[in-house]
Design a protein around this motif. Structure first.
Motif: not given
Length: 221
Positions: A27, A120-122, A186
């Motif tokens: 990543e 940003l969100e995971r 992400t």
């Protein structure tokens, strides 16, 4: 700039199972890259690196496999018969394009484009393609839209460029063309529309990871 010698990519490509997740691009390497000295915009012709592919500015796609070195270095090799490779140098966060193959001939450095997404969100869940042109990431909160059949715009194309291929060993088939797997991403979302606006990186997970998560809904087959 010292690179560590890696195992032969020719041997790797002939022995690694197709699209197995242990050959994914890490990543921290994924994202948009451009030739050193060029701008990270349309004129700079950025290349998109996802977990399983390279997407070039002209729309061409190469399926890839990653072979890790030491100290965070590694090689992105093409799954086609093309010998070209991209060597990642962790010390200065650089990709070195080698058109003549790993450790051979000319070297062309590439630099990372900084992403402009602010929030940003995971999220982890089912990566699902259950009908023609329709893709979702289904987690505990929503069936987040990656693409709908009627979508035809640059923003959706950019999202799909970052969606990894299914791992054939960690995939539930629902017919000749459709099915689902498990993944983490992400990303930036529009919660009002349950829409994924951008993906900065992704990681394919074993089916067992999603199957063991009681918060995830079952996929209706």
């Amino acid at each position: 700039m010292k690179l560590h010698v890696l195992a032969s990519l020719a041997i790797l490509l002939s022995t690694l199972p197709g699209y197995a997740a242990d050959g994914d691009v890490p990543e921290n390497i994924q994202g948009r890259w451009v030739d050193k000295g060029k701008a990270c915009d349309a004129s700079g012709e950025p290349m998109v690196v996802s977990a399983t592919s390279l997407v070039y500015s002209d729309g061409r796609v190469d399926d890839v496999v990653f072979e890790a070195g030491t100290g965070g270095d590694g090689v992105i090799g093409l799954r086609s018969e093309d010998v070209s490779s991209y060597e990642y140098v962790a010390a200065d966060d650089t990709l070195l394009f080698r058109p003549e193959g790993f450790g051979m001939g000319s070297t062309f450095p590439m630099v990372r484009c900084q992403e402009r997404t602010s929030i940003l969100e995971r999220r982890c869940g089912w990566l699902a393609n259950l009908s023609s042109g329709n893709w979702w990431l289904v987690d505990a909160d929503a069936a987040w839209i990656l693409r709908e059949k009627a979508d035809d715009n640059a923003a959706v194309t950019a999202v799909m460029d970052m969606v990894p291929a299914f791992d054939p060993d960690q995939y539930v088939s629902m017919g000749q063309y459709y099915g689902y797997g498990c993944a983490c991403m992400t990303m930036t979302t529009d919660s009002a529309q349950d829409r994924i606006l951008a993906i900065t990186s992704s990681k394919r997970e074993p089916l067992a990871t999603c199957q063991a998560d009681p918060s995830l809904p079952a996929i209706i087959e």
